[in-house]
Design a protein around this motif. Structure first.
Motif, PDB file in Angstrom:
ATOM      1  N   UNK A 167       0.808  -1.219   0.000  1.00 25.75           N
ATOM      2  CA  UNK A 167       0.000   0.000   0.000  1.00 25.75           C
ATOM      3  C   UNK A 167       0.841   1.269   0.000  1.00 25.75           C
ATOM      4  N   UNK A 168       2.134   1.138  -0.247  1.00 21.81           N
ATOM      5  CA  UNK A 168       3.022   2.302  -0.211  1.00 21.81           C
ATOM      6  C   UNK A 168       3.000   3.026  -1.553  1.00 21.81           C
ATOM      7  N   UNK A 169       3.468   4.266  -1.518  1.00 27.22           N
ATOM      8  CA  UNK A 169       3.580   5.051  -2.741  1.00 27.22           C
ATOM      9  C   UNK A 169       4.802   4.610  -3.538  1.00 27.22           C
ATOM     10  N   UNK A 170       4.806   4.984  -4.801  1.00 29.67           N
ATOM     11  CA  UNK A 170       5.910   4.605  -5.685  1.00 29.67           C
ATOM     12  C   UNK A 170       7.185   5.354  -5.268  1.00 29.67           C
ATOM     13  N   UNK A 171       8.295   4.615  -5.278  1.00 28.75           N
ATOM     14  CA  UNK A 171       9.601   5.169  -4.926  1.00 28.75           C
ATOM     15  C   UNK A 171      10.469   5.181  -6.176  1.00 28.75           C
ATOM     16  N   UNK A 172      11.170   6.275  -6.416  1.00 24.93           N
ATOM     17  CA  UNK A 172      12.023   6.390  -7.591  1.00 24.93           C
ATOM     18  C   UNK A 172      13.485   6.203  -7.202  1.00 24.93           C
ATOM     19  N   UNK A 173      14.293   5.835  -8.184  1.00 27.86           N
ATOM     20  CA  UNK A 173      15.726   5.655  -7.951  1.00 27.86           C
ATOM     21  C   UNK A 173      16.477   6.093  -9.200  1.00 27.86           C
ATOM     22  N   UNK A 174      17.766   6.337  -9.016  1.00 27.74           N
ATOM     23  CA  UNK A 174      18.619   6.732 -10.130  1.00 27.74           C
ATOM     24  C   UNK A 174      19.983   6.086  -9.949  1.00 27.74           C
ATOM     25  N   UNK A 175      20.494   5.512 -11.044  1.00 30.06           N
ATOM     26  CA  UNK A 175      21.813   4.869 -10.991  1.00 30.06           C
ATOM     27  C   UNK A 175      22.484   5.042 -12.350  1.00 30.06           C
ATOM     28  N   UNK A 176      23.780   5.294 -12.292  1.00 33.08           N
ATOM     29  CA  UNK A 176      24.547   5.490 -13.521  1.00 33.08           C
ATOM     30  C   UNK A 176      25.632   4.411 -13.602  1.00 33.08           C
ATOM     31  N   UNK A 177      25.752   3.801 -14.789  1.00 33.57           N
ATOM     32  CA  UNK A 177      26.775   2.782 -15.032  1.00 33.57           C
ATOM     33  C   UNK A 177      27.686   3.268 -16.159  1.00 33.57           C
ATOM     34  N   UNK A 178      28.980   3.297 -15.879  1.00 32.70           N
ATOM     35  CA  UNK A 178      29.933   3.675 -16.928  1.00 32.70           C
ATOM     36  C   UNK A 178      30.138   2.564 -17.940  1.00 32.70           C
ATOM     37  N   UNK A 179      29.905   1.330 -17.489  1.00 32.93           N
ATOM     38  CA  UNK A 179      30.016   0.187 -18.396  1.00 32.93           C
ATOM     39  C   UNK A 179      29.176  -0.959 -17.839  1.00 32.93           C
ATOM     40  N   UNK A 180      28.915  -1.910 -18.703  1.00 35.83           N
ATOM     41  CA  UNK A 180      28.145  -3.088 -18.315  1.00 35.83           C
ATOM     42  C   UNK A 180      29.076  -4.292 -18.269  1.00 35.83           C
ATOM     43  N   UNK A 181      28.781  -5.314 -17.461  1.00 33.14           N
ATOM     44  CA  UNK A 181      27.570  -5.497 -16.650  1.00 33.14           C
ATOM     45  C   UNK A 181      27.560  -4.651 -15.398  1.00 33.14           C
ATOM     46  N   UNK A 182      26.352  -4.480 -14.864  1.00 36.19           N
ATOM     47  CA  UNK A 182      26.177  -3.727 -13.642  1.00 36.19           C
ATOM     48  C   UNK A 182      25.090  -4.346 -12.795  1.00 36.19           C
ATOM     49  N   UNK A 183      25.124  -4.068 -11.509  1.00 37.09           N
ATOM     50  CA  UNK A 183      24.153  -4.623 -10.559  1.00 37.09           C
ATOM     51  C   UNK A 183      23.397  -3.466  -9.918  1.00 37.09           C
ATOM     52  N   UNK A 184      22.082  -3.558  -9.972  1.00 40.18           N
ATOM     53  CA  UNK A 184      21.212  -2.545  -9.382  1.00 40.18           C
ATOM     54  C   UNK A 184      20.511  -3.191  -8.192  1.00 40.18           C
TER      55      UNK A 184
END
Length: 814
Positions: A176-193
């Protein structure tokens, strides 16, 4: 005839058929609005379809193989029980069809193909492009973590040519919670979020051509619960038999991405076959496990026995036996062989009995085909195993409270008890056989009683070695047979027609949507016009009047600017109003019988133009050369004085009605300046008792005097809907003209007109419609008459704009 209809209580409008032609022209007048609405709806539908992704139908046909019951002895008892009604269950093919579209199997496909992760790329003025298998960046999370999501996780990935990825995401931390936003930047792949709702791995596509990005791209990835995705696919998936006489199932799936739909169908069939093979191999796997365990034990015992035999011979130094002993041993050998076989069966029965009586194996299949000599026991074990397998298959699509499962459980318990009883009976029989063999063997043992003790011990060890060896070989043979069974298991479903997507989308149906747009484009304006007409409570035209009454309409007078002079009819003129009142005059003359001269004018209420039409019609009669007198009998509120600009102080008919002996009626009739044939008898002084005054016999005397001196006597009376004066005056009239005004008179007022006609309260009743606005296209009644204005040399309508009623052109059309 019309009077009879009124007397019988029928409403005239109920008997009039619908004039579809007039209705068509009524709506046709609004064709620009209808055409504009059709164009707008077409444009709106085109824009809507631009943002709707096409959906294709992917279909395939699968042959569901049915086991050959003639080769399976356990099938006959089951079939017999079904035929007798002891078991009530669907056919095997129907069960397989249900399994094919079950949500459990569909969820396995979703997890296998990672369909709970969706990739899309937004397009300008177009629906988003689906990037199934073509996304340059792949996102992955385990199905278990995805199933625990409280809502969809959205990752908007901005990929640049230099390999950098910028992620803007959103998720729901709780239900029942509101939507939460996030931001992440990857200089190269692979990456883990890493997020509170799960871990997401980003990697480049294994296809190098797709992983290479030439320009900045924004890809939206949506991770949804596999259970929800499986439910959606199960809803769009259909699995139906192609006919009643075959075991071929037709699979059909509606999917916006044809490649994904084909992969889904193929994986569905593959996983279905895998599950079916696992079911079939369960008995063989249990048997293989049992045989392997017994081979290990027997191998150990056989090695010990062979070691004992070698050691004994070495210690005893045995080299040869006497011929007599050989002969005895030969006879005794046959019984020993039987004893060995009997002992082998006893051991197998003992092993099988301990397995069956173990509580943890209560709902497990019993090892079969292990070398039991009793064929009845083997058949019973196979039957028991088939019941257990059928129970497990039914539990996949139902629960234990299902009547079929409950009935099957009863059969399983009865069969298990039967197996236990049979094992006990077989064991007893083998023990009895063992006792008989021992008794017979003792006879031959006596013959070799003189044999050396060493030989006896040798034979004993040899016998044990033979028993172990024969059991060992038997188990090896059964293991190979069981391995062949495992290797030869065929798939349960075979694809006949491979999965293929249709070339034409099944949704959205553009033709249907454009047809809907056309219907709405026509229907909305027509509906609005219909509702507007339905909500009108005032008359607008002759058509409105003719729908609610069958009182004759003698004419319709258009709206005209009098410019301060109510008299709009002029002598020797052929303009609009002259022609209108000539038409009304002619219709009234047709309704008057020979010798009838008195014309009464009334209305429902004041303000409907009664005095205006009365004065102008009287002028029209006068211009025809008829001697006409207008009598102002609306003595409560005289209106003729204003029309002919007569002072309200002038004497009139009220003076005569009040004192006929001392009043000259004809001297009260004033000549009109409009025509020498037109005279006006005003109402005179307003009396305190107007109703009683018009009820006197003096009114009849006055009308008779006027009839003797004039060709037409026109009576301008009070509104009949407000006072009763007119009903009293009607006794002296020959024809009654009921005035109604367009845009002013309520349609409900015609209930009074219909009642007056039904009760014959007004003689020779007719109606006249006044003040029709010809410049407004409120209905189609007057449509199509505009060319009358060009008739001959007169050019009627170019000045007054009466084109919709009688064909006179437009006021501004010069």
């Amino acid at each position: 005839m019309s009077d009879e209809r009124y007397e019988n209580g029928f409403q005239p409008e109920d008997e009039k058929p619908v004039d579809y032609k007039a209705l068509f022209f009524e709506y046709l007048m609004y064709w620009p609005w209808i055409l504009g609405c059709v164009i707008v709806m077409g444009i709106a539908m085109y824009a809507y379809l631009r943002y709707q992704a096409p959906v294709y139908n992917v279909n395939a046909t699968v042959l569901i193989k049915q086991g050959d019951q003639t080769k399976n002895p356990s099938a006959s008892p089951m079939q017999a029980m079904q035929d007798l009604g002891m078991l009530s269950m669907a056919s095997n093919f129907d069960n397989e069809v249900e399994i094919l579209r079950s949500r459990t199997l569909v969820k396995k496909v979703v997890n296998k193909l990672n369909l709970y992760i969706n990739y899309q790329e937004a397009q300008t003025f177009h629906y988003p492009t689906d990037l199934y298998k073509t996304s340059p960046v792949q996102v992955w999370t385990t199905p278990e973590e995805a199933d625990r999501l409280f809502g969809p996780v959205t990752l908007e990935m901005t990929c640049t040519p230099d390999g950098k990825v910028d992620v803007e995401g959103s998720y729901y931390p709780s239900r029942n919670a509101d939507k939460v936003t996030l931001h992440k930047h990857f200089d190269q792949l692979p990456g883990v979020l890493t997020t509170p709702v799960g871990v997401f791995t980003l990697s480049a596509n294994s296809d190098s051509t797709l992983a290479k990005i030439d320009q900045t791209r924004t890809i939206t990835t949506t991770v949804v619960s596999p259970t929800a995705v499986a439910g959606a696919y199960a809803k769009n998936l259909t699995s139906e038999p192609t006919s009643k006489t075959t075991t071929i199932a037709a699979l059909s799936l509606d999917e916006s991405n044809p490649t994904r739909g084909v992969d889904f169908i193929n994986m569905l069939v593959a996983l279905y076959n895998e599950d079916a093979n696992n079911d079939k191999n369960e008995i063989a796997a249990k048997t293989a496990q049992f045989i392997d365990e017994r081979i290990g034990i027997i191998n150990q015992e056989l090695g010990t026995t062979e070691s004992q035999l070698a050691s004994f011979k070495q210690q005893a130094g045995l080299t040869d036996l006497s011929s007599d002993a050989q002969l005895a041993l030969k006879e005794n050998s046959a019984y020993q062989q039987k004893q060995a076989e009997n002992a082998t069966q006893i051991r197998l029965i003992t092993f099988l009995k301990s397995y069956i009586n173990d509580p943890k194996n209560e709902m497990e299949v019993i090892p079969a085909n292990v070398g039991l000599a009793d064929q009845g026991l083997s058949d019973l074990i196979i039957k028991y195993n088939d019941l257990l397998i059928e129970r497990k298959r039914l539990l996949r699509t139902s629960n234990e409270s299902n009547p079929a499962v409950v009935q099957l459980d009863a059969g399983i318990r009865a069969t298990r008890a039967n197996v236990q009883t049979t094992v006990d009976n077989v064991e007893k029989g083998l023990l009895i056989t063992q006792s008989d063999l021992d008794r017979e063997g003792k006879k031959y043992a006596a013959r070799i009683s003189n044999a050396p003790t060493q030989e006896k011990e040798l034979m004993s060890i040899t016998r044990q070695q033979e028993i172990k060896a024969s059991l060992y070989l038997l188990l090896l043979q059964k293991r190979e047979e069981n391995a062949i069974t495992l290797a030869s298991t065929a798939t349960n479903g075979r694809i006949i027609e491979e999965a293929m997507a249709g070339s034409v989308p099944v949704s959205p149906n553009k033709k249907m949507f454009y047809l809907i747009a056309l219907v709405l484009g026509i229907g909305i304006p027509v509906g609005v016009i219909y509702l507007r007409n339905l909500l009108r409570f005032k008359i607008e035209s002759r058509a409105d009047v003719e729908k609610i009454t069958d009182v004759p309409v003698v004419g319709d007078v258009p709206m005209v600017d009098t410019k301060g002079n109510p008299i709009v009819v002029h002598e020797n003129h052929n303009d609009l109003m002259e022609e209108v009142f000539r038409s009304v005059r002619t219709n009234i003359q047709y309704m008057l019988q020979e010798g009838q001269k008195v014309i009464l004018f009334t209305s429902t209420s004041s303000g409907e133009g009664k005095s205006f039409t009365t004065g102008n019609l009287a002028c029209s009669f006068a211009f025809m050369g008829k001697k006409v007198v207008i009598v102002g009998l609306d003595i409560r509120k005289p209106g003729l004085n204003k029309v002919f600009q007569i002072s309200h102080k002038e004497k009139g008919i009220t003076q005569y009605l009040a004192n006929p002996e001392h009043t000259d009626l004809l001297s009260l009739c004033q000549p009109s300046a409009i025509s020498s044939n037109l005279y006006i008898l005003p109402g005179g002084t307003v009396p305190p008792n107007p109703t009683e005054l018009v009820a006197r016999k003096t009114l009849d005397q006055a009308i008779e005097i006027l009839k003797a001196n004039f060709d037409y006597v026109v009576l301008d009376t009070a509104p009949i809907g407000m006072v009763t004066d007119t009903q009293l005056i009607a006794r002296v009239a020959d024809l009654s003209v009921y005035i109604c005004r367009a845009g002013y008179t309520h349609k409900s007022h015609y209930e009074l007109i219909n009642e007056l006609k039904k009760d014959h309260k007004l003689p020779n009743l007719c109606t006249l419609i006044n003040c029709i606005d010809m410049d407004q296209r409120k209905n189609g009644y007057y449509y199509g008459y505009g060319k009358y204005g060009k008739y001959g040399k007169y050019g009627y309508g170019k000045e007054y704009g009466y084109g919709y009623g009688y064909g006179y052109g437009n006021k501004n059309d010069k």
